[in-house]
Scaffold this motif. Sequence first.
Motif, PDB file in Angstrom:
ATOM      1  N   PHE A  32      78.395  75.911  46.116  1.00 56.12           N
ATOM      2  CA  PHE A  32      77.843  77.248  46.097  1.00 56.12           C
ATOM      3  C   PHE A  32      77.977  77.916  45.034  1.00 56.12           C
ATOM      4  N   TYR A  33      77.121  79.256  44.784  1.00 54.15           N
ATOM      5  CA  TYR A  33      76.959  79.873  43.550  1.00 54.15           C
ATOM      6  C   TYR A  33      76.984  81.276  44.160  1.00 54.15           C
ATOM      7  N   THR A  34      77.299  82.420  43.150  1.00 54.88           N
ATOM      8  CA  THR A  34      77.168  83.774  43.333  1.00 54.88           C
ATOM      9  C   THR A  34      76.379  84.686  42.900  1.00 54.88           C
ATOM     10  N   SER A  35      75.764  84.215  41.558  1.00 53.07           N
ATOM     11  CA  SER A  35      74.895  85.116  40.808  1.00 53.07           C
ATOM     12  C   SER A  35      73.548  84.491  40.788  1.00 53.07           C
ATOM     13  N   TYR A  36      72.602  85.109  41.496  1.00 54.71           N
ATOM     14  CA  TYR A  36      71.237  84.839  41.991  1.00 54.71           C
ATOM     15  C   TYR A  36      70.277  85.345  40.985  1.00 54.71           C
ATOM     16  N   VAL A  37      70.643  86.215  40.090  1.00 53.98           N
ATOM     17  CA  VAL A  37      69.461  86.496  39.235  1.00 53.98           C
ATOM     18  C   VAL A  37      69.943  86.802  37.918  1.00 53.98           C
ATOM     19  N   PRO A  38      69.133  86.233  36.890  1.00 57.00           N
ATOM     20  CA  PRO A  38      67.927  85.660  36.710  1.00 57.00           C
ATOM     21  C   PRO A  38      68.068  84.234  37.396  1.00 57.00           C
ATOM     22  N   SER A  39      66.547  83.860  37.795  1.00 60.19           N
ATOM     23  CA  SER A  39      66.684  82.257  38.248  1.00 60.19           C
ATOM     24  C   SER A  39      65.812  81.581  37.358  1.00 60.19           C
ATOM     25  N   ALA A  40      65.752  80.363  37.390  1.00 62.57           N
ATOM     26  CA  ALA A  40      64.827  79.448  36.689  1.00 62.57           C
ATOM     27  C   ALA A  40      63.579  79.522  37.195  1.00 62.57           C
ATOM     28  N   CYS A  41      63.451  79.626  38.339  1.00 66.83           N
ATOM     29  CA  CYS A  41      61.829  79.668  38.840  1.00 66.83           C
ATOM     30  C   CYS A  41      61.345  80.985  38.936  1.00 66.83           C
ATOM     31  N   TYR A  42      62.087  82.176  39.110  1.00 66.80           N
ATOM     32  CA  TYR A  42      61.518  83.290  39.480  1.00 66.80           C
ATOM     33  C   TYR A  42      62.032  84.611  38.365  1.00 66.80           C
ATOM     34  N   GLY A  43      62.606  84.261  37.438  1.00 65.48           N
ATOM     35  CA  GLY A  43      63.375  85.171  36.522  1.00 65.48           C
ATOM     36  C   GLY A  43      64.137  86.064  37.109  1.00 65.48           C
ATOM     37  N   ASN A  44      63.645  87.748  37.087  1.00 69.02           N
ATOM     38  CA  ASN A  44      64.559  88.614  37.502  1.00 69.02           C
ATOM     39  C   ASN A  44      64.057  89.160  38.949  1.00 69.02           C
ATOM     40  N   GLN A  45      63.290  88.296  39.718  1.00 70.71           N
ATOM     41  CA  GLN A  45      62.618  88.431  40.884  1.00 70.71           C
ATOM     42  C   GLN A  45      63.730  88.164  42.010  1.00 70.71           C
ATOM     43  N   ASN A  46      64.020  89.263  43.012  1.00 68.48           N
ATOM     44  CA  ASN A  46      64.930  89.089  43.899  1.00 68.48           C
ATOM     45  C   ASN A  46      64.194  88.173  45.123  1.00 68.48           C
ATOM     46  N   ASN A  47      65.066  86.999  45.626  1.00 68.31           N
ATOM     47  CA  ASN A  47      64.410  86.128  46.593  1.00 68.31           C
ATOM     48  C   ASN A  47      65.525  86.241  47.715  1.00 68.31           C
ATOM     49  N   GLY A  48      66.162  87.223  47.865  1.00 69.36           N
ATOM     50  CA  GLY A  48      67.119  87.243  49.040  1.00 69.36           C
ATOM     51  C   GLY A  48      68.097  86.404  48.827  1.00 69.36           C
ATOM     52  N   VAL A  49      69.056  86.056  49.893  1.00 66.84           N
ATOM     53  CA  VAL A  49      70.162  85.283  49.720  1.00 66.84           C
ATOM     54  C   VAL A  49      70.303  83.987  50.441  1.00 66.84           C
ATOM     55  N   MET A  50      69.023  83.436  51.110  1.00 71.38           N
ATOM     56  CA  MET A  50      68.928  82.177  51.618  1.00 71.38           C
ATOM     57  C   MET A  50      68.439  81.418  50.910  1.00 71.38           C
ATOM     58  N   ILE A  51      69.029  80.993  49.554  1.00 72.65           N
ATOM     59  CA  ILE A  51      68.332  80.381  48.112  1.00 72.65           C
ATOM     60  C   ILE A  51      69.190  79.121  47.862  1.00 72.65           C
ATOM     61  N   ALA A  52      68.591  78.534  47.051  1.00 74.56           N
ATOM     62  CA  ALA A  52      69.240  77.454  46.284  1.00 74.56           C
ATOM     63  C   ALA A  52      68.878  77.040  45.128  1.00 74.56           C
ATOM     64  N   ALA A  53      69.979  76.403  44.570  1.00 74.84           N
ATOM     65  CA  ALA A  53      69.387  75.635  43.090  1.00 74.84           C
ATOM     66  C   ALA A  53      69.264  74.292  43.247  1.00 74.84           C
ATOM     67  N   ALA A  54      68.501  73.455  42.635  1.00 74.06           N
ATOM     68  CA  ALA A  54      68.297  72.185  42.526  1.00 74.06           C
ATOM     69  C   ALA A  54      68.920  71.531  41.672  1.00 74.06           C
ATOM     70  N   SER A  55      69.499  70.327  42.086  1.00 73.28           N
ATOM     71  CA  SER A  55      70.279  69.483  40.799  1.00 73.28           C
ATOM     72  C   SER A  55      69.314  68.707  40.040  1.00 73.28           C
ATOM     73  N   ASP A  56      69.614  67.955  38.957  1.00 69.96           N
ATOM     74  CA  ASP A  56      68.682  67.400  38.128  1.00 69.96           C
ATOM     75  C   ASP A  56      67.746  66.617  38.675  1.00 69.96           C
ATOM     76  N   PRO A  57      68.621  65.805  39.367  1.00 69.49           N
ATOM     77  CA  PRO A  57      67.465  64.550  40.240  1.00 69.49           C
ATOM     78  C   PRO A  57      66.212  65.030  40.883  1.00 69.49           C
ATOM     79  N   LEU A  58      66.533  66.557  41.634  1.00 72.40           N
ATOM     80  CA  LEU A  58      65.473  67.138  42.513  1.00 72.40           C
ATOM     81  C   LEU A  58      64.596  68.029  41.660  1.00 72.40           C
ATOM     82  N   TRP A  59      65.124  68.532  40.468  1.00 70.74           N
ATOM     83  CA  TRP A  59      64.479  69.536  39.584  1.00 70.74           C
ATOM     84  C   TRP A  59      62.924  69.116  39.395  1.00 70.74           C
TER      85      TRP A  59
END
Length: 128
Positions: A32-59
């Motif tokens: 798990f991680y705790t810093s959600y913004v900025p994100s690689a997909c949506y920049g500074n857009q807030n997407n809530g807290v039920m989110i995830a980051a994909a590992s290299d094999p899924l990216w």
Amino acid sequence: MAMKITHVLIIVIAIVSSLILVCLATPGTATFYTSYVPSACYGNQNNGVMIAAASDPLWNNGAICGKTFRVTCTGPTNPVPHPCTGKTVTVKIVDHCPGCGGTLDLSREAFATIANPVAGIIKIDYQQ
């Protein structure tokens, strides 16, 4: 008599459906991680807290951005006994986790829904 057959049929269909869903799940690990913004997909857009980051094999160069996954804890990967809550969480992929220690890097809130955060890393089943 017809009512009993109907009930039995409904139960059998429910069991078969559950087994099919389990068969379609993919095993992996989650952190798990705790810093959600900025994100690689949506920049500074807030997407809530039920989110995830994909590992290299899924990216897949970001093609996974916006996809949702149902994630269930299946067990510990370290000495923390019984980390799983028995719940399933649905998360949206909003970020990339290059070189992270798991298949999915869940938000702390999503991780805490399915497991004790003290575990740090858990075994999971996930499906899109």
